[in-house]
Motif scaffolding. Sequence first.
Motif, PDB file in Angstrom:
ATOM      1  N   MET A 507      77.173  37.036  36.141  1.00 16.38           N
ATOM      2  CA  MET A 507      77.014  37.902  37.338  1.00 16.38           C
ATOM      3  C   MET A 507      76.631  37.117  38.361  1.00 16.38           C
ATOM      4  O   MET A 507      77.265  37.497  39.477  1.00 16.38           O
ATOM      5  CB  MET A 507      75.963  39.032  37.108  1.00 16.38           C
ATOM      6  N   LYS A 508      75.804  36.088  38.367  1.00 17.13           N
ATOM      7  CA  LYS A 508      75.450  35.354  39.852  1.00 17.13           C
ATOM      8  C   LYS A 508      76.785  34.612  40.047  1.00 17.13           C
ATOM      9  O   LYS A 508      77.033  34.583  41.205  1.00 17.13           O
ATOM     10  CB  LYS A 508      74.336  34.438  39.381  1.00 17.13           C
ATOM     11  N   GLU A 509      77.474  34.286  39.127  1.00 15.50           N
ATOM     12  CA  GLU A 509      78.558  33.441  39.451  1.00 15.50           C
ATOM     13  C   GLU A 509      79.747  34.265  40.081  1.00 15.50           C
ATOM     14  O   GLU A 509      80.528  34.039  41.026  1.00 15.50           O
ATOM     15  CB  GLU A 509      79.199  32.880  38.295  1.00 15.50           C
ATOM     16  N   GLU A 510      79.905  35.675  39.860  1.00 14.77           N
ATOM     17  CA  GLU A 510      80.711  36.629  40.240  1.00 14.77           C
ATOM     18  C   GLU A 510      80.263  37.481  41.267  1.00 14.77           C
ATOM     19  O   GLU A 510      80.919  38.519  41.747  1.00 14.77           O
ATOM     20  CB  GLU A 510      81.089  37.610  39.134  1.00 14.77           C
ATOM     21  N   SER A 511      79.015  37.384  41.887  1.00 14.44           N
ATOM     22  CA  SER A 511      78.228  37.912  42.690  1.00 14.44           C
ATOM     23  C   SER A 511      79.019  37.984  44.387  1.00 14.44           C
ATOM     24  O   SER A 511      78.780  38.761  45.061  1.00 14.44           O
ATOM     25  CB  SER A 511      77.022  37.840  43.041  1.00 14.44           C
ATOM     26  N   ARG A 512      79.789  36.825  44.300  1.00 13.01           N
ATOM     27  CA  ARG A 512      80.701  36.889  45.799  1.00 13.01           C
ATOM     28  C   ARG A 512      81.638  37.867  45.851  1.00 13.01           C
ATOM     29  O   ARG A 512      82.234  38.148  46.966  1.00 13.01           O
ATOM     30  CB  ARG A 512      81.206  35.228  45.637  1.00 13.01           C
ATOM     31  N   ASN A 513      82.194  38.337  44.594  1.00 15.91           N
ATOM     32  CA  ASN A 513      82.986  39.342  44.512  1.00 15.91           C
ATOM     33  C   ASN A 513      82.824  40.549  43.895  1.00 15.91           C
ATOM     34  O   ASN A 513      83.321  40.646  42.529  1.00 15.91           O
ATOM     35  CB  ASN A 513      84.523  38.662  43.998  1.00 15.91           C
ATOM     36  N   PRO A 514      81.896  41.370  44.102  1.00 15.37           N
ATOM     37  CA  PRO A 514      81.222  42.413  43.301  1.00 15.37           C
ATOM     38  C   PRO A 514      82.456  43.429  43.152  1.00 15.37           C
ATOM     39  O   PRO A 514      81.863  44.399  42.106  1.00 15.37           O
ATOM     40  CB  PRO A 514      80.073  42.882  44.336  1.00 15.37           C
ATOM     41  N   LEU A 515      83.338  43.501  43.907  1.00 17.93           N
ATOM     42  CA  LEU A 515      84.277  44.511  43.615  1.00 17.93           C
ATOM     43  C   LEU A 515      85.482  44.046  42.502  1.00 17.93           C
ATOM     44  O   LEU A 515      86.318  44.772  42.111  1.00 17.93           O
ATOM     45  CB  LEU A 515      85.133  45.140  44.773  1.00 17.93           C
ATOM     46  N   GLY A 516      85.115  42.777  41.878  1.00 23.03           N
ATOM     47  CA  GLY A 516      86.363  42.058  41.118  1.00 23.03           C
ATOM     48  C   GLY A 516      86.157  42.858  39.514  1.00 23.03           C
ATOM     49  O   GLY A 516      85.138  43.622  39.172  1.00 23.03           O
ATOM     50  N   ALA A 517      87.182  42.443  38.657  1.00 26.56           N
ATOM     51  CA  ALA A 517      87.143  43.219  37.536  1.00 26.56           C
ATOM     52  C   ALA A 517      86.164  42.693  36.561  1.00 26.56           C
ATOM     53  O   ALA A 517      85.531  43.447  35.883  1.00 26.56           O
ATOM     54  CB  ALA A 517      88.634  42.853  37.113  1.00 26.56           C
ATOM     55  N   ARG A 518      85.840  41.493  36.527  1.00 28.23           N
ATOM     56  CA  ARG A 518      84.856  40.764  35.932  1.00 28.23           C
ATOM     57  C   ARG A 518      83.472  41.272  36.153  1.00 28.23           C
ATOM     58  O   ARG A 518      82.569  41.327  35.260  1.00 28.23           O
ATOM     59  CB  ARG A 518      85.049  39.279  35.973  1.00 28.23           C
ATOM     60  N   TYR A 519      83.098  41.364  37.460  1.00 28.56           N
ATOM     61  CA  TYR A 519      81.892  41.644  37.891  1.00 28.56           C
ATOM     62  C   TYR A 519      81.756  43.203  37.362  1.00 28.56           C
ATOM     63  O   TYR A 519      80.571  43.411  36.620  1.00 28.56           O
ATOM     64  CB  TYR A 519      81.525  41.892  39.602  1.00 28.56           C
ATOM     65  N   CYS A 520      82.551  44.028  37.255  1.00 25.77           N
ATOM     66  CA  CYS A 520      82.421  45.336  36.799  1.00 25.77           C
ATOM     67  C   CYS A 520      82.437  45.462  35.223  1.00 25.77           C
ATOM     68  O   CYS A 520      81.510  46.222  34.666  1.00 25.77           O
ATOM     69  CB  CYS A 520      83.470  46.292  37.303  1.00 25.77           C
ATOM     70  N   ALA A 521      83.231  44.541  34.657  1.00 28.30           N
ATOM     71  CA  ALA A 521      82.912  44.204  32.921  1.00 28.30           C
ATOM     72  C   ALA A 521      81.394  43.894  32.632  1.00 28.30           C
ATOM     73  O   ALA A 521      80.996  44.468  31.583  1.00 28.30           O
ATOM     74  CB  ALA A 521      83.859  43.231  32.835  1.00 28.30           C
TER      75      ALA A 521
END
Length: 786
Positions: A507-521
Amino acid sequence: MAAPSAEQQNGQSDESDLQSPISTNDEDSETGLGDGALPVYLVDLIEKEIGVDLKSLKKVSALLEKLTAENKLLEEQVLTVSSSVPLRVSAALSAAEESRVSLEGLLQRERVLSNTLIQHLQGAQSWADSLGRTLEQLDNTEKHMKYLQCLSRIEELSDSIQQCLITNSIWEAVVAVGSMARLDVGLKQSGCSHLQAFLRETLCFWHKIIKDRLAGDFEELLIQLHWPFISPPTQSLSTPANAQELHSQLELLVAQLLSLQTSDDLISEKPTSVSRVGLPPTTPLSLPVQIMLLPLSKRFRYHFTGNRQTNSLNKPEWFLTQVLMWMGNSSNFMEEKIQPILDRNGANVNAKVELCRGLLTLAQEKLALDAPRLLYDDSLFCHLVDEILQFERELRTTHSYPSTLPGVLHVLLEEVVLQKWLTVERKMAIEKVDAMLSAEGAWSSQYKDISDMDELKAPDCAETFMTLLLVITDRYRALPCPRAQLRFLALQRELVDDFRIRLTQVMKEESRNPLGARYCAILNAANYISTVLGDWGDNVFFLQLQQSAVALGEEELLGPLGVTESGRLASLEGSLFEGLLGLLERLRGDMLGRLLEAVMRDVQKKAQPYCRDRWLSLPSQCDQATMSLSSLACPLMLCLRDHLLQLQQMLCLPLFQMGWQDLAERLDLFLYQNVILYNHFNEGGAAQLQFDMTRNLFPLFGHYCKRPENFFKHVKEACIILCLNVGSALLLRDVLRQAEEDEEEPGTPEGKQLSPMSALNELGVYRLAPCDVLILLNLRASWPGK
């Protein structure tokens, strides 16, 4: 002033006569009436009996006589009591003196009797000693007689057995051996070790002879009955001619062997101790079943011990499957042929279960030998555990083996084996988690194309992980030891926490794009795991483990608990997964908050022109043919619509419900603070704002609930205030201002005017405070005189 009359003088003299005897009372003297004043009670008496009428003074003499008589009566009563008290005291003293004299007499008699008794006992002591020696001699003689009687009984039974064997009277010999076995049981507490040893040797001698003869006959009979059934039995084409004779012999031999059960148990008994397999002590097998197991035991040891190719460490399923096959092949014979004979002889034994017990002993011994040899090979050890678990399932289900009897799982409860099992489970689980997280489709749902099955939108890695935990649960569920089950539960909790940490890292790696598909997954994964653990907390199996953990005091699993926490867990109010659920809830809340913050940043950016619109100069509603959405609000509405659709597609339903509601509340505060409170509104501006909100913004959320305006209470109520007609607005402002003045002047009477909250409630305003409404009224530009 005129001189007093004679009557007055006489009245005064009478009053002084009345005063003199009464004023000498101790009570009056204590009150300090030494100045000649009459006491209050005396004044009340005079007023009551005589009054103020001077003609009533003639009553004084009668009153004086009455008081004199009462005084005399009181004196007589005092004298009577004073004279009777000394008489009662003297009578009591006399009675006490008589009791003392009587007591001294009794004590004297007691001393005389005691001395006499002591002398008598001293004189009779020699007789008692002599009688004791005589009785002791009689006891020894009686013991010797009983000892000799036992010897005689043993010799008599031995001779009887010998004579019966000579005459081939097997039944009488079996009965005599049974009597000898009962005698052995009766001598256990006697302490006659030599007699017991002699009896046991004699019993073993005759028991072995009779057992060998019966066992030989029984084995020959079993061969004729095609025992053992190595392969599934087939129906014979024709019934043997001597079938009835074989059945009679079978019943006779089984009955005779059952009669030898007591002596056989005595001879084969071993000191109670924990066996090598770790099994609890059980009753010995029935003697007929023991003999029936001999050929099967020989076959088992021939194939699965030594250097045979069938004795392979990496193929435990060979001997386990063989044991199950023998159980299945022999079940009909045991139920149809042996069980009726056991029932007719009163043996409380299940023939099929007895045979399974005997075969299980072979498997248990084999597993106890093989398991320590596989501790250093993870692959073979895992295979062994799988085969043991599969064997246990088939044993309990297919062969209906009672759950009260131990199976083969006790082999896995040996500390070394159990620790190895836990280590391997942890190692393989971590390896699988690493593999699933690095897989290409780890963060996509395998049911994404099936809307009915994809309500939770769980990514493949989360679903696979929970399936892994479920498989672990199924593996240790059948263990008969709650403490061992709790150790596996602790491992599962450890794995869940490790997976949560991994989710946090990704999640911390994907926190730059919180609207991305992986963050939501990742967010869906946290929600899915939390949902499944919540369901497990209500599962009967985990509730039973929770009770066991509280009863056993498992601090490693529960941690240091206070009385309140232990009480909650014991009463099933809490859950063993509460700590993990709290951490997952925090992760889910943080991620959802970041996601909504990103949405709000985008929405706020699109809303900046709308916040700076010319609300003061917009044309009124009557000057426009039809109302339409403000052109500056179009980017805001489009952005909001796109984000709602995006969240609905990427988030699971529970998270989306939480998300859009939280987004609506955030948007409500933003519009209230940055659009409404930041600007002034004329009549056209207020109408345009209300149209934009009620006809465009609220319907965007109307797809998800029936009354979306309830989530925009600040905006909705602000529009009501701004769109009030002038008269109502003036009246409301006066009411609110008057209420403020009344609060500043505490002495103002209440209830004469309408309260401000009542006035606001009538307009449909419940959230905004009166001070906020005054601010909104001041934002209106259309006031008379302006």
